[in-house]
Scaffold this motif. Structure first.
Motif, PDB file in Angstrom:
ATOM      1  N   TYR A  20      31.118   0.703  -0.739  1.00 25.37           N
ATOM      2  CA  TYR A  20      32.267   1.590  -0.047  1.00 25.37           C
ATOM      3  C   TYR A  20      33.033   0.763   1.003  1.00 25.37           C
ATOM      4  CZ  TYR A  20      29.350   4.902  -2.068  1.00 25.37           C
ATOM      5  OH  TYR A  20      29.101   6.270  -3.103  1.00 25.37           O
ATOM      6  N   LYS A  21      34.294   0.518   1.070  1.00 28.42           N
ATOM      7  CA  LYS A  21      35.072   0.243   2.460  1.00 28.42           C
ATOM      8  C   LYS A  21      35.399   1.226   2.945  1.00 28.42           C
ATOM      9  CE  LYS A  21      36.801  -2.783  -1.428  1.00 28.42           C
ATOM     10  NZ  LYS A  21      35.849  -2.494  -1.922  1.00 28.42           N
ATOM     11  N   GLU A  22      34.938   2.635   3.103  1.00 27.46           N
ATOM     12  CA  GLU A  22      35.234   3.530   4.049  1.00 27.46           C
ATOM     13  C   GLU A  22      33.824   4.324   4.317  1.00 27.46           C
ATOM     14  OE1 GLU A  22      38.501   7.706   4.828  1.00 27.46           O
ATOM     15  OE2 GLU A  22      39.000   5.862   3.009  1.00 27.46           O
ATOM     16  N   ILE A  23      33.866   4.653   5.644  1.00 29.15           N
ATOM     17  CA  ILE A  23      32.419   5.304   5.511  1.00 29.15           C
ATOM     18  C   ILE A  23      33.001   5.914   6.910  1.00 29.15           C
ATOM     19  CG2 ILE A  23      30.346   4.942   6.281  1.00 29.15           C
ATOM     20  CD1 ILE A  23      29.879   2.577   4.823  1.00 29.15           C
ATOM     21  N   GLY A  72      35.311   5.910  10.893  1.00 25.78           N
ATOM     22  CA  GLY A  72      35.758   6.589  12.166  1.00 25.78           C
ATOM     23  C   GLY A  72      34.254   8.137  12.494  1.00 25.78           C
ATOM     24  N   LEU A  73      34.913   8.499  13.057  1.00 28.78           N
ATOM     25  CA  LEU A  73      33.550   9.374  14.108  1.00 28.78           C
ATOM     26  C   LEU A  73      34.208  11.201  14.125  1.00 28.78           C
ATOM     27  CD1 LEU A  73      32.683   7.528  17.332  1.00 28.78           C
ATOM     28  CD2 LEU A  73      32.115   7.314  14.690  1.00 28.78           C
ATOM     29  N   VAL A  74      33.252  11.809  13.448  1.00 28.54           N
ATOM     30  CA  VAL A  74      32.770  12.781  14.006  1.00 28.54           C
ATOM     31  C   VAL A  74      31.966  13.534  14.279  1.00 28.54           C
ATOM     32  CG1 VAL A  74      33.439  15.777  12.626  1.00 28.54           C
ATOM     33  CG2 VAL A  74      34.187  13.221  11.483  1.00 28.54           C
ATOM     34  N   LEU A  75      32.798  14.766  15.638  1.00 30.28           N
ATOM     35  CA  LEU A  75      31.024  15.052  16.793  1.00 30.28           C
ATOM     36  C   LEU A  75      31.651  16.842  16.621  1.00 30.28           C
ATOM     37  CD1 LEU A  75      32.295  12.626  18.785  1.00 30.28           C
ATOM     38  CD2 LEU A  75      30.680  12.065  17.585  1.00 30.28           C
ATOM     39  N   LEU A  76      30.823  17.096  16.029  1.00 34.84           N
ATOM     40  CA  LEU A  76      30.744  18.745  16.175  1.00 34.84           C
ATOM     41  C   LEU A  76      29.466  19.018  17.556  1.00 34.84           C
ATOM     42  CD1 LEU A  76      29.254  18.909  12.675  1.00 34.84           C
ATOM     43  CD2 LEU A  76      31.858  18.637  13.765  1.00 34.84           C
ATOM     44  N   ALA A  77      29.853  19.459  18.406  1.00 33.80           N
ATOM     45  CA  ALA A  77      29.166  19.678  19.499  1.00 33.80           C
ATOM     46  C   ALA A  77      28.642  18.577  20.207  1.00 33.80           C
ATOM     47  CB  ALA A  77      29.061  21.270  19.487  1.00 33.80           C
ATOM     48  N   PRO A  78      28.429  17.629  20.109  1.00 29.98           N
ATOM     49  CA  PRO A  78      27.814  16.340  20.731  1.00 29.98           C
ATOM     50  C   PRO A  78      26.863  16.545  21.776  1.00 29.98           C
ATOM     51  CG  PRO A  78      29.980  15.587  21.240  1.00 29.98           C
ATOM     52  CD  PRO A  78      29.952  16.930  20.494  1.00 29.98           C
ATOM     53  N   TYR A  79      25.812  16.227  21.889  1.00 28.06           N
ATOM     54  CA  TYR A  79      24.886  16.409  23.075  1.00 28.06           C
ATOM     55  C   TYR A  79      25.285  15.012  24.062  1.00 28.06           C
ATOM     56  CZ  TYR A  79      20.697  15.693  26.423  1.00 28.06           C
ATOM     57  OH  TYR A  79      19.823  15.466  27.394  1.00 28.06           O
ATOM     58  N   THR A  85      42.608   2.179  20.581  1.00 24.86           N
ATOM     59  CA  THR A  85      41.919   3.167  19.282  1.00 24.86           C
ATOM     60  C   THR A  85      41.222   3.446  18.940  1.00 24.86           C
ATOM     61  OG1 THR A  85      41.574   0.282  19.345  1.00 24.86           O
ATOM     62  CG2 THR A  85      43.959   0.557  19.240  1.00 24.86           C
ATOM     63  N   ARG A  86      39.969   2.784  19.248  1.00 21.39           N
ATOM     64  CA  ARG A  86      39.431   3.737  18.778  1.00 21.39           C
ATOM     65  C   ARG A  86      38.693   5.562  18.954  1.00 21.39           C
ATOM     66  NH1 ARG A  86      36.664   3.594  14.137  1.00 21.39           N
ATOM     67  NH2 ARG A  86      33.969   3.857  14.318  1.00 21.39           N
ATOM     68  N   ALA A  87      39.668   5.555  19.905  1.00 28.07           N
ATOM     69  CA  ALA A  87      39.473   6.651  20.086  1.00 28.07           C
ATOM     70  C   ALA A  87      40.720   7.631  19.171  1.00 28.07           C
ATOM     71  CB  ALA A  87      40.150   7.459  21.862  1.00 28.07           C
ATOM     72  N   SER A  88      41.755   6.876  18.910  1.00 29.50           N
ATOM     73  CA  SER A  88      42.160   7.845  17.881  1.00 29.50           C
ATOM     74  C   SER A  88      41.417   7.946  16.297  1.00 29.50           C
ATOM     75  CB  SER A  88      43.849   6.698  17.573  1.00 29.50           C
ATOM     76  OG  SER A  88      42.675   5.105  16.884  1.00 29.50           O
ATOM     77  N   GLU A  89      40.749   7.269  15.803  1.00 30.12           N
ATOM     78  CA  GLU A  89      39.977   7.768  14.551  1.00 30.12           C
ATOM     79  C   GLU A  89      38.818   8.515  15.096  1.00 30.12           C
ATOM     80  OE1 GLU A  89      40.671   6.825  12.227  1.00 30.12           O
ATOM     81  OE2 GLU A  89      42.527   5.415  12.712  1.00 30.12           O
TER      82      GLU A  89
END
Length: 204
Positions: A54-57, A82-89, A139-143
């Protein structure tokens, strides 16, 4: 883990990204508080996935899991696509109050870097890392993508994080701190990710 399976998150993500393989994970609170969560996730999930080619995680986390996603990214920057944050603590009230009293994340002083992360400093180090997105890690924030409900009990602490992200990467929906908000929002997010990817590389 049963609640996670019943949430529909797998079907939601694959509804937007049909070719995606989704792995559900659960890590106990003690691993978070003792700073061992990133290492365990890397050893049990990330490295095996890389070994399988897997190259994209993408890492997706809700509530405490969202904090875990950020802690992992802090420990292994750039390891995830990249990161997907759902109402993160995002930690206890003390650090958040200090950030507010300082006039925002721009002015907040995190203090000396500790020798290690533990239950007494994990949230401070989390915000120190988020603060770095304003400069060297911009640049990290853009993902990174964020979703939460308007009446979520954590909604009041989202603005400092939200300001670091692209406006189009933030999804605020009706509802509270629950999967009935996060599951459909995750489909919206991954649909948007696919759209962004197509716009960047229309040939594919």
């Amino acid at each position: 883990m049963a609640n996670l399976k019943a949430s529909g998150i797998v079907e939601s993500i694959q509804g937007a990204m049909p070719d995606a393989d989704v792995t559900l994970t659960g890590i106990s609170l003690s691993y978070y508080m003792e700073g061992r969560m990133p290492q365990r996730l890397r050893e049990e999930v990330m490295l095996p996935a890389r070994q399988r080619g897997y190259k994209e995680i993408w890492l997706v986390g809700a509530s405490m899991g969202g904090m875990g996603v950020l802690m992992y990214d802090r420990e292994y920057p750039g390891d995830a696509t990249g990161l997907v944050l759902l109402a993160p603590y995002l930690g206890g009230r003390k650090v958040l109050a200090q950030i507010k009293e300082s006039g925002g994340l721009d002015n907040w002083q995190a203090g000396p870097v500790p020798a290690s992360i533990d239950r007494n400093n994990f949230d401070r180090e989390l915000w120190r890392y988020l603060q770095s997105w304003q400069s060297s890690n911009a640049t990290r924030a853009s993902e990174v993508w964020l979703a939460y409900g308007q009446s979520d009990r954590l909604s009041a602490v989202m603005p400092p994080l939200q300001k670091l992200l692209k406006p189009g990467h933030v999804f605020v929906r009706n509802g509270g701190h629950a999967w009935v908000v996060w599951t459909p929002a995750s489909k919206e997010i991954f649909t948007a990710i696919e759209k962004e990817r197509a716009e960047k590389d229309p040939v594919k």
